[in-house]
Scaffold this active site. Structure first.
Site, PDB file in Angstrom:
ATOM      1  N   ASP A 122     -19.442  -9.384  22.338  1.00 38.43           N
ATOM      2  CA  ASP A 122     -20.058  -7.939  22.164  1.00 38.43           C
ATOM      3  C   ASP A 122     -19.737  -7.122  23.548  1.00 38.43           C
ATOM      4  O   ASP A 122     -19.300  -6.085  23.556  1.00 38.43           O
ATOM      5  CB  ASP A 122     -21.531  -7.629  21.485  1.00 38.43           C
ATOM      6  N   GLU A 169     -17.186 -11.719  17.258  1.00 36.54           N
ATOM      7  CA  GLU A 169     -17.774 -11.500  18.485  1.00 36.54           C
ATOM      8  C   GLU A 169     -17.937 -12.937  19.242  1.00 36.54           C
ATOM      9  O   GLU A 169     -17.675 -13.098  20.252  1.00 36.54           O
ATOM     10  CB  GLU A 169     -18.929 -10.823  18.357  1.00 36.54           C
ATOM     11  N   ASN A 179     -19.676 -11.222  13.139  1.00 41.25           N
ATOM     12  CA  ASN A 179     -20.271 -12.117  14.033  1.00 41.25           C
ATOM     13  C   ASN A 179     -19.449 -13.125  14.498  1.00 41.25           C
ATOM     14  O   ASN A 179     -19.492 -13.497  15.718  1.00 41.25           O
ATOM     15  CB  ASN A 179     -21.662 -12.788  13.148  1.00 41.25           C
ATOM     16  N   GLU A 205     -21.944 -14.593  20.645  1.00 42.04           N
ATOM     17  CA  GLU A 205     -21.812 -13.198  20.025  1.00 42.04           C
ATOM     18  C   GLU A 205     -22.308 -12.110  21.280  1.00 42.04           C
ATOM     19  O   GLU A 205     -21.408 -11.299  21.120  1.00 42.04           O
ATOM     20  CB  GLU A 205     -22.828 -12.983  18.878  1.00 42.04           C
TER      21      GLU A 205
END
Length: 246
Positions: free
Chosen positions: A65, A133, A130, A61
């Protein structure tokens, strides 16, 4: 390879072929399959590698991101040459907002690929974002920047990034209201209390006051949701004054 075989054994027959479904999402066959299995492994599996490190999607993640932020930032920098740093930052935040990432994850049906000991019905809404990502992070580590960039353009920028629409999009009504109150030197207060209704789920109610006057009320299953709901109602009461901050 032990990690891959252990994960595949944990999946039930009705899950179908993990990599066949994944190929439909990606448009290509993964090279490093273990990365993608990790990208959909929930912490409830309690898996660890030989060094004792946890195996789940949370670290991916972080990578995803960063990649989303970089690609979106580059796109906005090119598309909006007149935008200053503050404008570009706000626009990027709108594109990669938790709400939007959750929508993207839902659209791709990523929860169907999750590997977990928890029933899917028990997950909160943020699981969708989540997973999106973590998938982006896996794509970058497996195929490199160009493939990752192409995936983000195909699934985020091309279908959803409309500059004019984004300019009018509100990410958080509470943040907007607080920013407006601070700028205008208005006092504000969220009076939150547990609701004693007969609902099966616990509810919270909130009274939002500006300059000691109640301007809106709301009720929801969490304090955060109740405050956001009350803030949205207050926004429409002060829309003309607050719109310039969007």
């Amino acid at each position: 390879m032990g990690f891959i075989s252990n994960i595949l054994k944990s999946r039930s027959p009705e899950d179908g072929d993990f990599f066949l479904k994944l190929k439909d999402v990606l448009g290509y066959t993964p090279k490093n399959k273990s990365l993608y299995l990790k990208a959909f492994t929930h912490r409830s599996m309690n898996l660890r590698d030989k060094k004792g490190n946890s195996i789940n999607y949370e670290r991916l993640e972080f990578v995803g991101d960063a990649m989303l932020g970089a690609v979106i930032a580059s796109h906005l920098f090119s598309e909006v040459p007149q935008g200053d740093e503050g404008y570009l930052t706000k626009m990027r935040s709108k594109v990669v907002s938790r709400e939007h990432l959750n929508e993207l994850g839902k659209d791709l049906g990523l929860i169907d690929l999750v590997i977990s000991r928890i029933p899917k019905s028990n997950f909160g809404n943020n699981i969708h974002g989540n997973l999106f990502e973590s998938l982006v992070g896996a794509i970058y580590l497996d195929k490199g920047f160009k493939t990752c960039e192409r995936f983000i353009y195909n699934n985020v920028i091309n279908p959803y990034v409309d500059i004019e629409k984004l300019e009018g999009k509100v990410i958080s009504y509470k943040s907007l209201l607080i920013e407006w109150c601070q700028k205008e030197k208005n006092s504000f207060d969220y009076d939150v209390y547990e609701d004693t209704g007969k609902d099966e789920l616990k509810h919270f109610s909130v009274k939002l006051s500006i300059n000691e006057k109640v301007v809106s009320k709301a009720r929801a299953t969490s304090k955060k949701k109740a405050e956001e709901k009350a803030s949205k109602r207050a926004f429409f009461a002060f829309q003309k004054q607050m719109t310039k901050l969007i």
